[in-house]
Design an enzyme around this catalytic site. Structure first.
Site, PDB file in Angstrom:
ATOM      1  N   ASP A 197      -6.549   1.216   0.903  1.00  0.00           N
ATOM      2  CA  ASP A 197      -6.595   1.333   2.361  1.00  0.00           C
ATOM      3  C   ASP A 197      -7.998   0.933   2.827  1.00  0.00           C
ATOM      4  O   ASP A 197      -8.800   0.414   2.049  1.00  0.00           O
ATOM      5  CB  ASP A 197      -6.233   2.757   2.800  1.00  0.00           C
ATOM      6  CG  ASP A 197      -7.300   3.780   2.408  1.00  0.00           C
ATOM      7  OD1 ASP A 197      -8.212   3.435   1.615  1.00  0.00           O
ATOM      8  OD2 ASP A 197      -7.229   4.917   2.898  1.00  0.00           O
ATOM      9  N   LYS A 246       0.827  -1.206   0.000  1.00  0.00           N
ATOM     10  CA  LYS A 246       0.000   0.000   0.000  1.00  0.00           C
ATOM     11  C   LYS A 246       0.861   1.256   0.000  1.00  0.00           C
ATOM     12  O   LYS A 246       0.636   2.182  -0.787  1.00  0.00           O
ATOM     13  CB  LYS A 246      -0.941   0.011   1.214  1.00  0.00           C
ATOM     14  CG  LYS A 246      -1.884   1.209   1.236  1.00  0.00           C
ATOM     15  CD  LYS A 246      -2.779   1.190   2.460  1.00  0.00           C
ATOM     16  CE  LYS A 246      -1.996   1.567   3.707  1.00  0.00           C
ATOM     17  NZ  LYS A 246      -2.869   1.719   4.901  1.00  0.00           N
TER      18      LYS A 246
END
Length: 215
Positions: A138, A120
């Site tokens: 997220d 991420k």
């Protein structure tokens, strides 16, 4: 959800916000990398408050490394998990100097080899600093993608791959910013604010929330 709806959703989000970007404050790829590392399980507001002071004294791998873990801790101790984050940031700065000449690498493989940098974080840096069409999933994007029917998936990687596969190319660069902001301010976790959502007519969420009294 079909391709016509997907395109309409992104066209609507683009019309509302033509040039979306991260809410983390930064001026260089290195500052962005550090800010994203610090943002895990913390708000952008809390990170920006800390980095506003930190980057005045240390905004390169050399100056950050010179602070050491104790020195860095003094600047980030208001952020959750600050001890572990300080350890990872210092180790990352050391590797940036040893392996990359002090520069932030523009490849996922190299970024993920840095301590404290997962997929991420790497995707955020690649997208925001280097304009690569990556999607950093997220909690907000995971929720929005599943709730709306835009790109359902059982885990963040599944949602990321689904979004990359189904999002029209013209929207890929900005898609994750639009979805994060939509999840943060409208399609909230506890109670989505469907009554003022610009994509509500296109959303496939079954339990849409009515406007509260007085809204």
């Amino acid at each position: 959800m079909n391709d016509v709806k997907r395109r309409a959703i992104f066209e609507t989000l683009r019309e509302l916000n033509p040039h979306p970007t991260t809410e983390l404050a930064y001026t260089t790829p290195f500052e962005l990398l550090i800010a994203v590392m610090l943002s895990a399980q913390a708000t952008d507001v809390s990170v920006n408050k800390a980095t506003r002071r930190l980057f005045l004294v240390a905004n390169t791998p050399q100056t950050m490394l010179a602070l050491g873990e104790p020195g860095l801790t003094e600047y980030i101790k208001t952020i959750g998990l600050f001890r572990n984050k300080a350890k990872n940031v210092i180790a990352t700065c050391r590797l940036l100097l040893e392996r990359h000449g002090g520069q932030v690498p523009a490849s996922r493989e190299a970024l993920e080899a840095l301590p404290g940098v997962g997929r991420k974080t790497a995707n955020v840096v690649l997208n925001t600093a280097f304009s690569q069409p990556t999607i950093a999933v997220d909690t907000h994007i995971f929720r929005v993608a599943n709730r709306t029917g835009l790109a359902p998936g059982k885990d963040p990687l599944a949602v990321e791959l689904a979004l990359e596969r189904t999002t029209p190319n013209e929207f890929l660069l900005d898609a994750h910013h639009w979805l994060i902001l939509h999840g943060r301010y409208v399609c909230k976790a506890r109670k989505p604010e469907c009554w003022h959502c610009v994509i509500e007519p296109l959303c496939e969420y079954r339990d849409k929330t009515p406007a509260p009294d007085g809204a």
